[in-house]
Design a protein around this motif. Structure first.
Motif, PDB file in Angstrom:
ATOM      1  N   LEU A   1      25.565 -31.124  17.073  1.00 56.94           N
ATOM      2  CA  LEU A   1      24.654 -30.312  17.781  1.00 56.94           C
ATOM      3  C   LEU A   1      24.598 -31.154  19.106  1.00 56.94           C
ATOM      4  O   LEU A   1      24.577 -30.344  20.259  1.00 56.94           O
ATOM      5  N   CYS A   2      24.121 -32.307  18.972  1.00 57.98           N
ATOM      6  CA  CYS A   2      23.966 -33.210  20.111  1.00 57.98           C
ATOM      7  C   CYS A   2      25.013 -33.377  20.883  1.00 57.98           C
ATOM      8  O   CYS A   2      24.959 -33.266  22.381  1.00 57.98           O
ATOM      9  N   HIS A   3      26.538 -33.541  20.389  1.00 61.34           N
ATOM     10  CA  HIS A   3      27.590 -33.574  21.179  1.00 61.34           C
ATOM     11  C   HIS A   3      27.937 -32.261  22.049  1.00 61.34           C
ATOM     12  O   HIS A   3      28.495 -32.248  22.950  1.00 61.34           O
TER      13      HIS A   3
ATOM     14  N   GLN B   1      16.290 -41.216  30.846  1.00 56.47           N
ATOM     15  CA  GLN B   1      14.962 -41.695  30.321  1.00 56.47           C
ATOM     16  C   GLN B   1      14.529 -41.536  29.061  1.00 56.47           C
ATOM     17  O   GLN B   1      15.055 -40.548  28.351  1.00 56.47           O
ATOM     18  N   ARG B   2      13.795 -42.496  28.277  1.00 57.76           N
ATOM     19  CA  ARG B   2      13.774 -42.525  26.926  1.00 57.76           C
ATOM     20  C   ARG B   2      13.071 -41.608  26.307  1.00 57.76           C
ATOM     21  O   ARG B   2      13.273 -40.700  25.299  1.00 57.76           O
ATOM     22  N   ASP B   3      12.098 -40.982  26.964  1.00 57.56           N
ATOM     23  CA  ASP B   3      11.180 -40.206  26.249  1.00 57.56           C
ATOM     24  C   ASP B   3      11.807 -38.689  26.274  1.00 57.56           C
ATOM     25  O   ASP B   3      11.844 -37.879  25.501  1.00 57.56           O
ATOM     26  N   LEU B   4      12.625 -38.482  27.443  1.00 61.61           N
ATOM     27  CA  LEU B   4      13.358 -37.297  27.565  1.00 61.61           C
ATOM     28  C   LEU B   4      14.255 -37.189  26.541  1.00 61.61           C
ATOM     29  O   LEU B   4      14.728 -36.187  26.115  1.00 61.61           O
ATOM     30  N   TYR B   5      15.061 -38.324  26.448  1.00 59.30           N
ATOM     31  CA  TYR B   5      16.115 -38.339  25.351  1.00 59.30           C
ATOM     32  C   TYR B   5      15.802 -38.066  23.961  1.00 59.30           C
ATOM     33  O   TYR B   5      16.255 -37.467  23.213  1.00 59.30           O
ATOM     34  N   SER B   6      14.592 -38.520  23.820  1.00 59.24           N
ATOM     35  CA  SER B   6      13.775 -38.307  22.401  1.00 59.24           C
ATOM     36  C   SER B   6      13.488 -36.683  22.086  1.00 59.24           C
ATOM     37  O   SER B   6      13.797 -36.268  21.201  1.00 59.24           O
ATOM     38  N   ALA B   7      13.124 -36.370  23.591  1.00 59.28           N
ATOM     39  CA  ALA B   7      12.976 -34.562  23.276  1.00 59.28           C
ATOM     40  C   ALA B   7      14.364 -34.047  22.908  1.00 59.28           C
ATOM     41  O   ALA B   7      14.464 -33.116  22.137  1.00 59.28           O
ATOM     42  N   PHE B   8      15.289 -34.464  23.468  1.00 56.76           N
ATOM     43  CA  PHE B   8      16.661 -34.073  23.344  1.00 56.76           C
ATOM     44  C   PHE B   8      16.964 -34.007  21.869  1.00 56.76           C
ATOM     45  O   PHE B   8      17.525 -33.047  21.323  1.00 56.76           O
ATOM     46  N   LEU B   9      16.625 -35.319  21.229  1.00 58.03           N
ATOM     47  CA  LEU B   9      17.339 -35.331  20.059  1.00 58.03           C
ATOM     48  C   LEU B   9      16.264 -34.614  18.700  1.00 58.03           C
ATOM     49  O   LEU B   9      16.947 -34.102  18.036  1.00 58.03           O
TER      50      LEU B   9
ATOM     51  N   HIS C   1      23.268 -40.803  19.678  1.00 58.59           N
ATOM     52  CA  HIS C   1      24.077 -40.024  19.016  1.00 58.59           C
ATOM     53  C   HIS C   1      25.674 -40.274  19.528  1.00 58.59           C
ATOM     54  O   HIS C   1      26.429 -40.002  18.716  1.00 58.59           O
ATOM     55  N   VAL C   2      25.761 -40.990  20.396  1.00 56.97           N
ATOM     56  CA  VAL C   2      27.139 -41.369  20.852  1.00 56.97           C
ATOM     57  C   VAL C   2      27.727 -42.392  19.976  1.00 56.97           C
ATOM     58  O   VAL C   2      28.714 -42.312  19.387  1.00 56.97           O
ATOM     59  N   THR C   3      26.995 -43.473  19.893  1.00 57.21           N
ATOM     60  CA  THR C   3      27.481 -44.602  18.849  1.00 57.21           C
ATOM     61  C   THR C   3      26.927 -44.248  17.462  1.00 57.21           C
ATOM     62  O   THR C   3      27.683 -45.087  16.609  1.00 57.21           O
ATOM     63  N   ASP C   4      26.015 -43.353  17.142  1.00 53.61           N
ATOM     64  CA  ASP C   4      25.589 -42.992  15.827  1.00 53.61           C
ATOM     65  C   ASP C   4      24.947 -44.282  15.372  1.00 53.61           C
ATOM     66  O   ASP C   4      24.845 -44.610  13.962  1.00 53.61           O
ATOM     67  N   SER C   5      24.164 -45.172  15.954  1.00 51.72           N
ATOM     68  CA  SER C   5      23.550 -46.291  15.570  1.00 51.72           C
ATOM     69  C   SER C   5      21.920 -46.093  15.979  1.00 51.72           C
ATOM     70  O   SER C   5      21.642 -45.242  16.857  1.00 51.72           O
ATOM     71  N   TYR C   6      21.155 -46.884  15.482  1.00 53.15           N
ATOM     72  CA  TYR C   6      19.802 -47.060  15.702  1.00 53.15           C
ATOM     73  C   TYR C   6      19.601 -48.241  16.433  1.00 53.15           C
ATOM     74  O   TYR C   6      20.036 -49.419  16.252  1.00 53.15           O
ATOM     75  N   GLU C   7      18.964 -48.373  17.883  1.00 56.37           N
ATOM     76  CA  GLU C   7      19.032 -49.850  18.715  1.00 56.37           C
ATOM     77  C   GLU C   7      17.331 -49.804  18.764  1.00 56.37           C
ATOM     78  O   GLU C   7      16.760 -48.925  19.732  1.00 56.37           O
TER      79      GLU C   7
ATOM     80  N   ARG D   1      12.023 -48.236  29.310  1.00 55.83           N
ATOM     81  CA  ARG D   1      12.043 -46.821  29.758  1.00 55.83           C
ATOM     82  C   ARG D   1      13.071 -46.108  29.784  1.00 55.83           C
ATOM     83  O   ARG D   1      12.961 -44.623  29.674  1.00 55.83           O
ATOM     84  N   TRP D   2      14.323 -46.539  29.847  1.00 55.29           N
ATOM     85  CA  TRP D   2      15.794 -45.946  30.168  1.00 55.29           C
ATOM     86  C   TRP D   2      16.514 -46.599  29.262  1.00 55.29           C
ATOM     87  O   TRP D   2      16.544 -47.686  28.610  1.00 55.29           O
ATOM     88  N   CYS D   3      17.390 -45.660  28.733  1.00 58.92           N
ATOM     89  CA  CYS D   3      18.547 -45.967  27.740  1.00 58.92           C
ATOM     90  C   CYS D   3      19.835 -45.536  28.171  1.00 58.92           C
ATOM     91  O   CYS D   3      20.187 -44.550  28.855  1.00 58.92           O
ATOM     92  N   GLN D   4      20.943 -46.285  27.791  1.00 62.51           N
ATOM     93  CA  GLN D   4      22.123 -46.266  28.175  1.00 62.51           C
ATOM     94  C   GLN D   4      22.673 -45.271  26.952  1.00 62.51           C
ATOM     95  O   GLN D   4      22.970 -45.566  26.009  1.00 62.51           O
ATOM     96  N   ILE D   5      23.178 -44.067  27.224  1.00 62.44           N
ATOM     97  CA  ILE D   5      23.900 -43.180  26.252  1.00 62.44           C
ATOM     98  C   ILE D   5      25.363 -42.822  26.645  1.00 62.44           C
ATOM     99  O   ILE D   5      25.452 -42.049  28.005  1.00 62.44           O
ATOM    100  N   GLY D   6      26.295 -43.406  26.242  1.00 62.04           N
ATOM    101  CA  GLY D   6      27.395 -43.345  26.728  1.00 62.04           C
ATOM    102  C   GLY D   6      27.555 -43.852  28.251  1.00 62.04           C
ATOM    103  O   GLY D   6      27.195 -45.051  28.302  1.00 62.04           O
ATOM    104  N   ILE D   7      27.943 -43.122  29.066  1.00 63.15           N
ATOM    105  CA  ILE D   7      27.867 -43.501  30.610  1.00 63.15           C
ATOM    106  C   ILE D   7      26.991 -43.376  31.259  1.00 63.15           C
ATOM    107  O   ILE D   7      26.648 -43.455  32.459  1.00 63.15           O
ATOM    108  N   HIS D   8      25.746 -42.523  30.580  1.00 66.96           N
ATOM    109  CA  HIS D   8      24.748 -42.029  31.126  1.00 66.96           C
ATOM    110  C   HIS D   8      23.498 -42.734  30.938  1.00 66.96           C
ATOM    111  O   HIS D   8      23.300 -43.345  29.946  1.00 66.96           O
ATOM    112  N   LEU D   9      22.569 -42.819  32.052  1.00 69.39           N
ATOM    113  CA  LEU D   9      21.261 -43.465  31.896  1.00 69.39           C
ATOM    114  C   LEU D   9      20.309 -42.790  31.718  1.00 69.39           C
ATOM    115  O   LEU D   9      20.103 -41.626  32.833  1.00 69.39           O
TER     116      LEU D   9
END
Length: 84
Positions: free
Chosen positions: A76-78, A53-61, A30-36, A43-51
């Motif tokens: 809403l994500c921001h 966990q991928r499944d937790l971030y998927s639940a957030f989205l 959601h920070v870059t508004d792109s699909y990677e 299992r981990w992804c860089q979201i802005g300056i934060h590392l």
């Protein structure tokens, strides 16, 4: 899932199902508004300056999705990311 859905029925609620092929929560940033595209082992992804966990971030989205459950609501994500 059927048992949970049955119990939700007691309170007139149902499980909301998301099309994981079109939603692609594990690929969206959601920070870059792109699909990677990520490897399954990643299992981990860089979201802005934060590392994150991928499944937790998927639940957030998913939590911050549009009411139609077709895509994430980026605004809403921001608003909710700092508390996440």
């Amino acid at each position: 899932m059927e048992i949970i859905n049955q119990k939700l029925g007691y309170t007139k609620q149902t499980i909301q199902k998301v099309n994981t092929i079109t939603f692609r929560a594990s690929q969206y940033n959601h920070v870059t508004d792109s699909y990677e595209k990520k490897k399954l082992l990643q299992r981990w992804c860089q979201i802005g300056i934060h590392l994150v966990q991928r499944d937790l971030y998927s639940a957030f989205l998913l939590m911050n999705s549009e009411p139609n459950l077709q895509q994430t609501n980026r605004d809403l994500c921001h608003k909710t990311f700092t508390t996440f």
